[in-house]
Each structure stands twice: as C-alpha cells, then as structure tokens.
Design a protein around this motif. Structure first.
Motif, PDB file in Angstrom:
ATOM      1  N   LEU A 105      10.395  12.027 -11.015  1.00 33.18           N
ATOM      2  CA  LEU A 105       9.893  12.635 -12.255  1.00 33.18           C
ATOM      3  C   LEU A 105      10.258  11.784 -13.466  1.00 33.18           C
ATOM      4  O   LEU A 105      11.324  11.174 -13.503  1.00 33.18           O
ATOM      5  N   PRO A 106       9.382  11.779 -14.483  1.00 32.97           N
ATOM      6  CA  PRO A 106       9.758  11.114 -15.735  1.00 32.97           C
ATOM      7  C   PRO A 106      10.924  11.859 -16.389  1.00 32.97           C
ATOM      8  O   PRO A 106      11.077  13.067 -16.206  1.00 32.97           O
ATOM      9  N   PRO A 107      11.748  11.159 -17.165  1.00 34.93           N
ATOM     10  CA  PRO A 107      12.964  11.775 -17.726  1.00 34.93           C
ATOM     11  C   PRO A 107      12.712  13.070 -18.502  1.00 34.93           C
ATOM     12  O   PRO A 107      13.480  14.019 -18.388  1.00 34.93           O
ATOM     13  N   ARG A 108      11.680  13.127 -19.270  1.00 35.52           N
ATOM     14  CA  ARG A 108      11.424  14.316 -20.092  1.00 35.52           C
ATOM     15  C   ARG A 108      11.110  15.540 -19.229  1.00 35.52           C
ATOM     16  O   ARG A 108      11.511  16.653 -19.541  1.00 35.52           O
ATOM     17  N   SER A 109      10.397  15.323 -18.136  1.00 36.64           N
ATOM     18  CA  SER A 109      10.041  16.428 -17.242  1.00 36.64           C
ATOM     19  C   SER A 109      11.156  16.761 -16.263  1.00 36.64           C
ATOM     20  O   SER A 109      11.115  17.794 -15.618  1.00 36.64           O
ATOM     21  N   ARG A 110      12.127  15.895 -16.123  1.00 34.07           N
ATOM     22  CA  ARG A 110      13.194  16.068 -15.140  1.00 34.07           C
ATOM     23  C   ARG A 110      14.294  17.014 -15.619  1.00 34.07           C
ATOM     24  O   ARG A 110      14.990  17.624 -14.800  1.00 34.07           O
ATOM     25  N   ALA A 111      14.461  17.196 -16.908  1.00 33.53           N
ATOM     26  CA  ALA A 111      15.621  17.911 -17.446  1.00 33.53           C
ATOM     27  C   ALA A 111      15.726  19.349 -16.937  1.00 33.53           C
ATOM     28  O   ALA A 111      16.775  19.751 -16.420  1.00 33.53           O
ATOM     29  N   ARG A 112      14.697  20.145 -17.086  1.00 37.33           N
ATOM     30  CA  ARG A 112      14.766  21.565 -16.705  1.00 37.33           C
ATOM     31  C   ARG A 112      14.945  21.745 -15.199  1.00 37.33           C
ATOM     32  O   ARG A 112      15.832  22.502 -14.776  1.00 37.33           O
ATOM     33  N   PRO A 113      14.152  21.090 -14.344  1.00 33.27           N
ATOM     34  CA  PRO A 113      14.398  21.285 -12.910  1.00 33.27           C
ATOM     35  C   PRO A 113      15.770  20.759 -12.474  1.00 33.27           C
ATOM     36  O   PRO A 113      16.395  21.326 -11.580  1.00 33.27           O
ATOM     37  N   ALA A 114      16.256  19.714 -13.124  1.00 29.35           N
ATOM     38  CA  ALA A 114      17.582  19.192 -12.771  1.00 29.35           C
ATOM     39  C   ALA A 114      18.664  20.217 -13.095  1.00 29.35           C
ATOM     40  O   ALA A 114      19.625  20.377 -12.326  1.00 29.35           O
ATOM     41  N   ARG A 115      18.519  20.933 -14.215  1.00 26.68           N
ATOM     42  CA  ARG A 115      19.481  21.994 -14.555  1.00 26.68           C
ATOM     43  C   ARG A 115      19.446  23.108 -13.514  1.00 26.68           C
ATOM     44  O   ARG A 115      20.485  23.628 -13.108  1.00 26.68           O
ATOM     45  N   GLN A 116      18.237  23.487 -13.086  1.00 27.09           N
ATOM     46  CA  GLN A 116      18.114  24.532 -12.066  1.00 27.09           C
ATOM     47  C   GLN A 116      18.769  24.097 -10.758  1.00 27.09           C
ATOM     48  O   GLN A 116      19.489  24.865 -10.130  1.00 27.09           O
ATOM     49  N   VAL A 117      18.523  22.860 -10.367  1.00 26.63           N
ATOM     50  CA  VAL A 117      19.086  22.367  -9.107  1.00 26.63           C
ATOM     51  C   VAL A 117      20.604  22.281  -9.201  1.00 26.63           C
ATOM     52  O   VAL A 117      21.303  22.624  -8.241  1.00 26.63           O
ATOM     53  N   ARG A 118      21.137  21.862 -10.342  1.00 25.43           N
ATOM     54  CA  ARG A 118      22.598  21.814 -10.499  1.00 25.43           C
ATOM     55  C   ARG A 118      23.211  23.208 -10.358  1.00 25.43           C
ATOM     56  O   ARG A 118      24.269  23.369  -9.726  1.00 25.43           O
ATOM     57  N   ALA A 119      22.564  24.216 -10.922  1.00 25.20           N
ATOM     58  CA  ALA A 119      23.069  25.589 -10.798  1.00 25.20           C
ATOM     59  C   ALA A 119      23.009  26.050  -9.335  1.00 25.20           C
ATOM     60  O   ALA A 119      23.949  26.688  -8.837  1.00 25.20           O
ATOM     61  N   LEU A 120      21.942  25.706  -8.642  1.00 23.42           N
ATOM     62  CA  LEU A 120      21.829  26.067  -7.230  1.00 23.42           C
ATOM     63  C   LEU A 120      22.827  25.288  -6.380  1.00 23.42           C
ATOM     64  O   LEU A 120      23.355  25.810  -5.396  1.00 23.42           O
ATOM     65  N   ASP A 121      23.093  24.040  -6.770  1.00 26.61           N
ATOM     66  CA  ASP A 121      24.090  23.232  -6.069  1.00 26.61           C
ATOM     67  C   ASP A 121      25.458  23.902  -6.113  1.00 26.61           C
ATOM     68  O   ASP A 121      26.201  23.891  -5.121  1.00 26.61           O
ATOM     69  N   ALA A 122      25.796  24.470  -7.259  1.00 25.30           N
ATOM     70  CA  ALA A 122      27.093  25.131  -7.398  1.00 25.30           C
ATOM     71  C   ALA A 122      27.204  26.299  -6.422  1.00 25.30           C
ATOM     72  O   ALA A 122      28.241  26.479  -5.768  1.00 25.30           O
ATOM     73  N   GLY A 123      26.140  27.084  -6.296  1.00 28.13           N
ATOM     74  CA  GLY A 123      26.136  28.197  -5.344  1.00 28.13           C
ATOM     75  C   GLY A 123      26.210  27.720  -3.905  1.00 28.13           C
ATOM     76  O   GLY A 123      26.902  28.303  -3.072  1.00 28.13           O
ATOM     77  N   TYR A 124      25.509  26.641  -3.617  1.00 26.68           N
ATOM     78  CA  TYR A 124      25.522  26.074  -2.266  1.00 26.68           C
ATOM     79  C   TYR A 124      26.913  25.543  -1.922  1.00 26.68           C
ATOM     80  O   TYR A 124      27.441  25.798  -0.838  1.00 26.68           O
ATOM     81  N   ALA A 125      27.518  24.821  -2.839  1.00 23.31           N
ATOM     82  CA  ALA A 125      28.847  24.258  -2.602  1.00 23.31           C
ATOM     83  C   ALA A 125      29.894  25.360  -2.447  1.00 23.31           C
ATOM     84  O   ALA A 125      30.843  25.224  -1.670  1.00 23.31           O
ATOM     85  N   GLU A 126      29.708  26.444  -3.188  1.00 19.70           N
ATOM     86  CA  GLU A 126      30.655  27.554  -3.130  1.00 19.70           C
ATOM     87  C   GLU A 126      30.577  28.298  -1.797  1.00 19.70           C
ATOM     88  O   GLU A 126      31.588  28.738  -1.273  1.00 19.70           O
ATOM     89  N   ARG A 127      29.368  28.441  -1.256  1.00 14.02           N
ATOM     90  CA  ARG A 127      29.176  29.245  -0.037  1.00 14.02           C
ATOM     91  C   ARG A 127      29.277  28.458   1.263  1.00 14.02           C
ATOM     92  O   ARG A 127      29.300  29.046   2.334  1.00 14.02           O
ATOM     93  N   THR A 128      29.278  27.124   1.213  1.00 16.62           N
ATOM     94  CA  THR A 128      29.350  26.329   2.437  1.00 16.62           C
ATOM     95  C   THR A 128      30.661  25.557   2.474  1.00 16.62           C
ATOM     96  O   THR A 128      31.021  24.908   1.499  1.00 16.62           O
ATOM     97  N   PRO A 129      31.370  25.618   3.592  1.00 15.13           N
ATOM     98  CA  PRO A 129      32.621  24.858   3.679  1.00 15.13           C
ATOM     99  C   PRO A 129      32.342  23.374   3.909  1.00 15.13           C
ATOM    100  O   PRO A 129      31.333  23.021   4.521  1.00 15.13           O
ATOM    101  N   PRO A 130      33.210  22.506   3.438  1.00 12.64           N
ATOM    102  CA  PRO A 130      33.011  21.079   3.680  1.00 12.64           C
ATOM    103  C   PRO A 130      33.343  20.718   5.129  1.00 12.64           C
ATOM    104  O   PRO A 130      34.133  21.387   5.781  1.00 12.64           O
ATOM    105  N   ASP A 131      32.703  19.673   5.624  1.00 12.74           N
ATOM    106  CA  ASP A 131      32.933  19.185   6.981  1.00 12.74           C
ATOM    107  C   ASP A 131      33.667  17.851   6.897  1.00 12.74           C
ATOM    108  O   ASP A 131      33.084  16.853   6.479  1.00 12.74           O
ATOM    109  N   PRO A 132      34.943  17.789   7.273  1.00 14.57           N
ATOM    110  CA  PRO A 132      35.680  16.530   7.158  1.00 14.57           C
ATOM    111  C   PRO A 132      35.185  15.444   8.108  1.00 14.57           C
ATOM    112  O   PRO A 132      35.463  14.270   7.905  1.00 14.57           O
TER     113      PRO A 132
END
Length: 154
Positions: A105-132
């Motif tokens: 995506l071009p930078p101007r169009s990338r900002a809003r979806p990137a914010r949404q994905v970062r918020a979803l990433d936080a939920g994903y990281a919180e609910r899934t344990p890491p695999d060493p």
C-alpha cells in the motif's frame, strides 16, 4: 442549428464508460479511499494469496481469532488445504496476507489499516503463548506471529 448545452452532452455519455468493474466493497472500519487503494493492490498483486477480497477476509479472520473472550490461551491451527479459500483457516496465513498488503500500500493509505493490524496484533500476542522452539519448526520463523505453537485447544 442551435448549440447543445454542455450538461446535455454530459448526460448522454455513459457514466465512467472506461471503468470495467464495479467499485470495490468498502472494508469495515476503513475509509472508501483506503478500500479503493487496497482493491487496487489486490488486483495488481502478483502474490497468489493476495486477490480481490483477501484483505477483508484476512481482517475478519484475524479479528475473530481471539474470541471467545477470556484468559485461556489460543493456538493457531494449520489449514487442511492450501488453496486460496481454505488457507484462511490458519490465522497466521491471514496475518501473512495482511503484512503483504500493508507492504504494497502507498504510505498515505497504509496508516489506518496498519493501526488496526497493530491493535489486533496486541490481542493475538496476548492470547497465544510463545514457542521457544519455533525457529526449528517454522519455515517463516522470522515473523513473530509464526513463532506460536500450533494445535492444542483451539
């Protein structure tokens, strides 16, 4: 012969006669301009898994993964089939598609979806344990969302 008014001339022409497809569906939570930019990326992408509608489907799958709410860990599951449709059963694949679309995506169009994905990433990281041991098991262990154990109660 009397001159024809410009408005009458425009009315005779078919609207957007050069357009070959209908406007894209608007993706929930994103502006129309961003949805059009994503549609353009999906149509022009050379990636097999990035196709029209893939971003919307990936966002929906990624949003739905941490459900039901609670503290119990969630485990991604491998998709049984690697075709375009079935591959979204694996939430990690959905995140892969989102990463690829955001990259294109071009930078101007990338900002809003990137914010949404970062918020979803936080939920994903919180609910899934890491695999060493992910570096030994995963083919894309450089991606943090791939460094999670699979299986378990899903």
């Amino acid at each position: 012969m009397p001159r024809r008014r410009p408005g009458a001339l425009r009315a005779e022409r078919s609207p957007r006669s050069g357009r070959s497809s209908p406007p894209p569906e608007r993706i929930h939570g994103l502006s129309a301009r961003t949805s059009v930019a994503i549609d353009r990326v999906e149509r022009l992408s050379g990636d097999y898994y990035v196709h029209p509608g893939a971003t919307d489907r990936a966002l929906r799958r990624y949003r739905a993964f941490p459900q039901p709410p609670g503290r119990r860990p969630r485990y991604p599951r491998d998709a049984e089939c690697s075709c375009r449709g079935c591959s979204f059963e694996d939430v990690r694949h959905a995140r892969d598609v989102l990463a690829e679309v955001l990259r294109q995506l071009p930078p101007r169009s990338r900002a809003r979806p990137a914010r949404q994905v970062r918020a979803l990433d936080a939920g994903y990281a919180e609910r899934t344990p890491p695999d060493p041991f992910a570096a030994d098991r995963q083919w894309r262990s450089d991606l943090w969302w791939r460094r999670r154990p699979t299986g378990g109660p899903g």
